[in-house]
Scaffold this motif. Structure first.
Motif: not given
Length: 522
Positions: A115, A66-67, A4, A56, A8
């Motif tokens: 993801d 963002t993830r 995370a 995204p 990204d």
């Protein structure tokens, strides 16, 4: 390193990931994978599953940039949709590997995710209600069942907290104003003038609506709803109608009045030319929920929902999408037109077809209050509960007095909201009929009596069949019918002047009878 926190995906990465994941799924199976896109997501459709990747991106109303955000909203979408469609929404899984060579992992491999994907069971194409309506395949009975489920869902949904702004008059008014403003920037000429007339329509009702919105919030009717209940988001699966694709990304569009939620579906049925099903769905929803007070705000919510769909269609067109679907602006105008409040009561013995006639009439445009349902509601019973089996006597003189008082109070509120109202009860006593005639006179509205009758043998056969079949709120049996035949007070000559006579053991036409009702003057 926690994935995370890694750099990204770009928008281009997201597109490439979807393409590559689709190819990987296709390579692992025996059938091609269909790749669809919305403005927020990629959908990868295999013969068995649908995999949803959030793009995204960051927009004014949704942030998936963002993830961590995409994982959160995948989980939110799963949580929210499992409330109504648990068999459809399965799980959230990590996407592993790289953008160019991805694969779907297991929950235990979450730490390596690049993801996240929401996995759903795929349903057959053409199962959505908009497609079923176009094909003439949507059945009233299955819509009734969904209305009852939706009412139960609303009753169980969390209530907006006192510290939130959801459902406050200022917030609701601003939400509607925002849609009007966004549409105004897209329309010109005659359409702009039509929109201005709808803005004025809302403006004229704003003071009264503010009071109703505040009362609805205080009564706990602002809840965590579906939020996007148009026909394309309701599907037939395993022989049952259910909603899917809740609004997970915007609490403001999800924490709403329950009638704003249900009103999206009624509006869309009207827009698709099925006003009969819209009124039928509303009847079933109200019978299950008892939320007749909500009709004070339903029409404005329906007009607002039609404008939302107008905005969606215009935005899609401005982005090069093909024009499709109903004319929602015209639908908004039709829904803003006065309905013409008037009152009709039924009169007839058990088995005379009162409820059947009322059910067909209301589909022409009316709200029904049914004594069998409201009597049970006053005693804490559901419409199909058997009071005798539960050891309750709900047919005492006092219970009847309370039932008719409740029906009168509900009818008054519905008439004040501008609706044609049908009160479905036996009305065998003159004083009960007179009380509702007096209500109509007080409000200056037309009043009529629908006298339903049939051959005595047919009455007895209908009562026997209804009791044997179950599935109807009425508990009348042959003994009740016999007492009614002895005690019924006939219509007086002055009542007959306002009576619509209906022999229900002969062929009759609901639209024609409805027109006769509309011809009755105050």
């Amino acid at each position: 390193m926690d994935s995370a926190l890694e750099p990204d995906l770009t928008h281009e990465d997201g597109d490439a990931l979807a393409q590559a994941l689709g190819a990987a799924l296709e390579a692992a199976g025996d059938a091609p994978v269909q790749h669809l896109q919305t403005h927020l997501s990629h959908l990868l459709l295999t013969p068995t599953y649908a995999y949803k990747l959030k793009k995204p991106l960051r927009l004014p109303f949704a942030d998936f940039s963002t993830r961590a955000a995409r994982r959160h909203f995948c989980n939110e979408e799963l949580r929210l949709n499992q409330r109504l469609a648990p068999r459809l929404y399965l799980d959230v899984l990590p996407v592993l590997g790289s953008v160019r060579q991805p694969r779907i992992g297991t929950a235990q491999e979450a730490g390596a995710a690049i993801d996240w994907v929401l996995r759903m069971r795929r349903f057959a194409p053409g199962s959505e209600l908009d497609a079923l309506v176009r094909a003439g395949q949507l059945q009233g009975g299955e819509l009734d069942a969904f209305a009852a489920r939706l009412a139960h869902f609303h009753a169980q949904a969390p209530v907006a907290g006192q510290d939130s702004d959801w459902g406050r008059p200022a917030q609701v008014g601003q939400t509607i104003a925002d849609v009007l403003d966004q549409l105004a920037a897209l329309l010109s000429g005659a359409e702009a003038a039509r929109l201005a007339a709808l803005r004025a329509w809302f403006g004229a009702r704003q003071p009264a609506l503010a009071g109703h919105w505040a009362a609805r919030r205080a009564a706990g009717q602002v809840r965590e709803c579906h939020g996007d209940l148009h026909l394309g988001n309701v599907v037939r699966i395993d022989g049952e109608i259910t909603a899917f694709d809740c609004l997970e990304f915007s609490p403001a569009l999800r924490w709403i009045d329950t009638l704003a939620d249900a009103g999206f579906l009624t509006m869309d049925l009207h827009a698709h030319g099925r006003g009969d099903l819209a009124w039928r769905f509303l009847d079933a929803y109200l019978a299950a929920s008892g939320d007749y007070a909500g009709l004070a705000v339903l029409r404005p919510y329906e007009v607002y929902r039609a404008l939302v769909r107008t905005l969606v269609a215009r935005l899609r067109a401005s982005q090069g999408g093909a024009a499709q679907g109903p004319d929602y602006l015209a639908c908004a105008e039709r829904l803003a037109a006065p309905l013409g409040a008037r009152l009709l009561i039924t009169y007839g013995l058990s088995g005379s077809g009162k409820s059947t006639a009322a059910a067909q009439l209301l589909q022409q445009g009316a709200v029904r209050l049914r004594s069998d349902v409201e009597r049970k509601r006053l005693h804490g019973l559901a419409p199909l509960d058997d009071s005798a089996a539960l050891g309750l006597d709900i047919y005492t003189s006092e219970a009847s007095r309370r039932t008719f008082a409740q029906l009168a109070a509900q009818a008054r509120a519905l008439l004040a909201a501008g609706y044609p109202v049908i009160v479905d009860a036996a009305f065998l006593r003159r004083r009960e009929r007179d009380a509702f005639h007096a209500l109509a006179r007080e409000l200056g509205l037309p009043f009529a009596i629908l006298h339903c009758h049939a051959d005595p043998d047919r009455l007895r056969e209908r009562v026997r069949q209804r009791r044997a079949a179950g599935g109807d709120p009425s508990e009348a049996d042959l003994a009740v019918l016999a007492r009614q035949q002895q005690q019924a007070e006939p219509l007086a000559p002055e009542e007959q002047e306002r009576t619509l006579d209906l022999a229900t053991d002969q062929a009759w036409d609901a639209p024609a009878l409805y027109r006769r009702w509309l011809s009755v003057q105050a």
